[in-house]
Design an enzyme around this catalytic site. Structure first.
Site, short mmCIF file in Angstrom:
data_model
loop_
_atom_site.label_atom_id
_atom_site.label_comp_id
_atom_site.label_asym_id
_atom_site.label_seq_id
_atom_site.Cartn_x
_atom_site.Cartn_y
_atom_site.Cartn_z
N ARG A 45 0.82 -1.21 0.00
CA ARG A 45 0.00 0.00 0.00
C ARG A 45 0.85 1.27 0.00
NH1 ARG A 45 -3.48 3.08 4.16
NH2 ARG A 45 -5.39 3.64 3.04
N ILE A 71 -7.44 7.96 -0.67
CA ILE A 71 -7.48 6.51 -0.73
C ILE A 71 -8.25 6.06 0.50
CG2 ILE A 71 -5.24 6.36 0.42
CD1 ILE A 71 -4.72 3.76 -1.02
N SER A 72 -9.25 5.20 0.33
CA SER A 72 -10.09 4.78 1.45
C SER A 72 -9.28 4.00 2.48
CB SER A 72 -11.24 3.91 0.95
OG SER A 72 -12.13 4.64 0.14
N SER A 73 -9.84 3.87 3.66
CA SER A 73 -9.19 3.08 4.70
C SER A 73 -9.18 1.61 4.28
CB SER A 73 -9.92 3.23 6.03
OG SER A 73 -11.19 2.60 5.96
N HIS A 77 -12.04 -0.77 2.07
CA HIS A 77 -11.70 -1.59 0.91
C HIS A 77 -12.07 -3.05 1.17
CE1 HIS A 77 -9.89 1.38 -1.60
NE2 HIS A 77 -8.85 1.62 -0.82
#
Length: 228
Positions: A45, A71-73, A77
């Site tokens: 990541r 960017i989502s947590s 995801h």
């Protein structure tokens, strides 16, 4: 390259302890899909976030990626992918490529990923990051709210931006038995799963979320693509 394999140049040995801690954290949050946990343990990541934020890449938080997007947590995801029931060999549409991290997770699971991003800088950055880790996916710069009809139907659709109601074009491109994960609402948002069964589509509420709004500029004559 087979499903779940990343090239050595992706730096998979870096931050290994941090990735393992993240995987254990996701287990405590209820993630049970072993293939998905393996994907989180495999995909670096830190290569999908700005260099200045790499020290926080494996925290369970959203992070800014430029152009007013995030960017989502990892938990979001994981929830989206697990609730979409993504499996190897399935065709998956992702609306909002963003940094490309979720794209990499889906590809590592063995899905055939079609991902659309409206912001050119993010589209280009995601393409570079995915190439760096050796992930193959079909990327397009455009309006994700219109879907990708040339490659429909999709077994799963994951939308990375909130909308007042799911775009009809996306529901039409959902295969029988397919699932769409999408945040719905304005200031107050809920993550929903829509499942197609023949001509009918059922809806199930999953959890409270906070996403940026879906921008459907092409429908208003702007000629651009999906917001996130």
């Amino acid at each position: 390259m087979g499903p779940g394999e990343l090239t050595a140049r992706g730096g998979t040995a870096e931050y290994q302890r941090d990735r393992r801690r993240l995987v254990e954290h996701l287990r405590t949050r209820g993630v049970r899909d072993l293939g998905l946990l393996h994907a989180f343990d495999t995909v670096p990541r830190h290569l999908f976030v700005p260099e200045v934020l790499r020290g926080r890449a494996y925290e369970d938080i959203p992070l800014p990626i430029g152009a007013g997007q995030t960017i989502s947590s990892p938990t979001i995801h994981a929830l989206s992918i697990e609730c979409a029931g993504v499996r190897a060999g399935q065709r998956v549409l992702e609306v909002g490529t963003g940094a490309g991290f979720q794209t990499a997770l889906l590809a590592t699971l063995g899905a055939e990923v079609y991902s659309i991003e409206r912001i050119a800088s993010l589209h280009e950055g995601a393409a570079r990051a995915l190439a760096r880790v050796g992930v193959e996916a079909h990327l397009m710069l455009g309006d994700g709210s219109l879907g990708w009809p040339e490659h429909a139907p999709f077994h799963a659709i994951i939308v990375g931006a909130a909308t007042a109601r799911p775009p009809a074009a996306l529901l039409e491109q959902l295969a029988g038995g397919g699932r769409m994960i999408v945040p719905v609402g304005g200031r107050r948002q809920e993550l929903y799963r829509y499942t197609r069964r023949g001509e009918d589509v059922s809806r199930e509420k999953l959890t409270r979320v906070r996403f940026v709004p879906l921008i459907e500029e092409a429908r208003r004559g702007g000629g651009r693509g999906p917001g996130r």
